[in-house]
Design a protein around this motif. Structure first.
Motif, mmCIF file in Angstrom:
data_model
loop_
_atom_site.group_PDB
_atom_site.id
_atom_site.type_symbol
_atom_site.label_atom_id
_atom_site.label_comp_id
_atom_site.label_asym_id
_atom_site.label_seq_id
_atom_site.Cartn_x
_atom_site.Cartn_y
_atom_site.Cartn_z
ATOM 1 N N ILE A 28 -22.491 4.107 29.657
ATOM 2 C CA ILE A 28 -23.340 4.235 28.466
ATOM 3 C C ILE A 28 -23.901 2.868 28.067
ATOM 4 O O ILE A 28 -25.107 2.723 27.841
ATOM 5 C CB ILE A 28 -22.530 4.828 27.274
ATOM 6 N N GLY A 29 -23.008 1.856 27.997
ATOM 7 C CA GLY A 29 -23.410 0.518 27.570
ATOM 8 C C GLY A 29 -24.514 -0.063 28.437
ATOM 9 O O GLY A 29 -25.516 -0.581 27.927
ATOM 10 N N VAL A 30 -24.339 0.048 29.772
ATOM 11 C CA VAL A 30 -25.326 -0.519 30.698
ATOM 12 C C VAL A 30 -26.649 0.245 30.575
ATOM 13 O O VAL A 30 -27.721 -0.373 30.560
ATOM 14 C CB VAL A 30 -24.796 -0.479 32.156
ATOM 15 N N MET A 31 -26.573 1.571 30.457
ATOM 16 C CA MET A 31 -27.809 2.359 30.362
ATOM 17 C C MET A 31 -28.567 2.057 29.072
ATOM 18 O O MET A 31 -29.790 1.879 29.081
ATOM 19 C CB MET A 31 -27.467 3.859 30.456
ATOM 20 N N VAL A 32 -27.841 1.960 27.957
ATOM 21 C CA VAL A 32 -28.480 1.699 26.663
ATOM 22 C C VAL A 32 -29.145 0.314 26.655
ATOM 23 O O VAL A 32 -30.192 0.127 26.017
ATOM 24 C CB VAL A 32 -27.440 1.838 25.515
ATOM 25 N N SER A 33 -28.557 -0.640 27.400
ATOM 26 C CA SER A 33 -29.122 -1.992 27.426
ATOM 27 C C SER A 33 -30.358 -2.101 28.323
ATOM 28 O O SER A 33 -31.025 -3.131 28.326
ATOM 29 C CB SER A 33 -28.052 -2.991 27.891
ATOM 30 N N PHE A 37 -35.088 3.323 28.954
ATOM 31 C CA PHE A 37 -34.288 4.441 29.485
ATOM 32 C C PHE A 37 -34.607 5.764 28.786
ATOM 33 O O PHE A 37 -34.523 6.833 29.377
ATOM 34 C CB PHE A 37 -32.788 4.138 29.352
ATOM 35 N N SER A 38 -35.016 5.684 27.505
ATOM 36 C CA SER A 38 -35.216 6.903 26.707
ATOM 37 C C SER A 38 -36.431 7.725 27.146
ATOM 38 O O SER A 38 -36.600 8.860 26.701
ATOM 39 C CB SER A 38 -35.320 6.549 25.225
ATOM 40 N N ASP A 125 -31.944 -2.253 38.298
ATOM 41 C CA ASP A 125 -30.575 -2.684 38.603
ATOM 42 C C ASP A 125 -29.584 -2.133 37.581
ATOM 43 O O ASP A 125 -28.491 -1.704 37.935
ATOM 44 C CB ASP A 125 -30.494 -4.218 38.698
ATOM 45 N N LYS A 126 -30.001 -2.113 36.319
ATOM 46 C CA LYS A 126 -29.121 -1.569 35.272
ATOM 47 C C LYS A 126 -28.965 -0.055 35.421
ATOM 48 O O LYS A 126 -27.881 0.489 35.219
ATOM 49 C CB LYS A 126 -29.667 -1.909 33.886
ATOM 50 N N PHE A 127 -30.052 0.620 35.777
ATOM 51 C CA PHE A 127 -29.974 2.070 36.013
ATOM 52 C C PHE A 127 -28.968 2.357 37.130
ATOM 53 O O PHE A 127 -28.137 3.263 37.029
ATOM 54 C CB PHE A 127 -31.343 2.643 36.419
ATOM 55 N N GLN A 128 -29.062 1.550 38.190
ATOM 56 C CA GLN A 128 -28.161 1.739 39.340
ATOM 57 C C GLN A 128 -26.704 1.513 38.963
ATOM 58 O O GLN A 128 -25.826 2.306 39.328
ATOM 59 C CB GLN A 128 -28.547 0.772 40.473
#
Lengths: 156, 156
Positions: A28-33, A37-38, A125-128
């Motif tokens: 969650i943390g990585v995706m929100v950052s 993403f939304s 990279d964050k999505f991955q």
């Protein structure tokens, strides 16, 4: 009832639940950052699914702590049935979230090469990383589910 | 060993395997008939996963027919262990394929509204039907897996 590694009310069970919580919270943390993403339904679904996983695993971790400190046996059939259903639902939702997000990550990075385009400002990279943590969460929940299912069937 | 609906070498088991074959083959057929599916890694993966499912379920359907015609008992622990592992792997692959494809279908139809654009010539309705059949395949394999797992644990 069987005495298995990862059973409810044991140290190994508590470690498994805390691991699920930690991995899901990291996803969650990585995706929100990650910026933007939304705009993706699948990524929002991943956050929702991992949020549900954190709540479920945290609740069961608290129950494990209660069982360990008060030396209570949590392996009664009704409670284990509840754990089996809950673990099955959250495991299926976690795998679905991880795979749907992975599908989009592969589409953007491999099929459309959007990740290499600096104008799109995509944090691929964050999505991955978030997807990897969602898969790790699923793997731990799958272990919990199989342990619970085994314990339940051994009592039938 | 337990006598359950869907057990190997029974009519219900055969129906379950033929259902898996039919749904997986339909998912492949509909996806292949959709123009431009090969540009998407997830859709190619869905075809590969459903292809493996057809092979696996067809093989087990043949084994069920053999068991039914020769009246052989197929519920020995080694054979059931093999079925459990095979069903688990194919179920996980089927769900992964269905979800990764569903992620892209939702992205194109809901997030980006590409499906409404006639210039892109995307067969979104076919993609959706194929994904639905992949989910149905997974549901049937999940039933098979749980029956096999139950039979295996009852013999431990």
């Amino acid at each position: 009832m069987k005495v298995l590694i990862g059973r409810p009310g044991s140290v190994s069970g508590l470690v498994l639940r805390l691991g699920q919580c930690a991995f899901a919270a990291t996803a969650i943390g990585v995706m929100v950052s990650a910026y933007g993403f939304s705009s993706f339904t699948a990524f929002c679904y991943l956050i929702a699914s991992m949020g549900l996983q954190v709540l479920w695993s945290f609740g069961l971790a608290c129950l494990d702590i209660y069982g360990l400190t008060r030396r209570r046996d949590l392996q009664n059939p009704i409670l284990v049935s509840l754990f089996v259903v809950g673990d099955w639902v959250t495991a299926a939702l976690s795998l679905a979230a991880a795979c749907s997000s992975a599908g989009i990550v592969v589409l953007y990075s491999k099929d459309l090469h959007f990740c290499k385009d600096p104008r799109l400002h995509l944090h691929c990279d964050k999505f991955q990383i978030s997807v990897i943590f969602a898969f790790l969460t699923w793997a731990l929940v799958a272990v919990s589910y199989h342990v619970m299912f085994w314990i339940l069937l051994s009592s039938v």
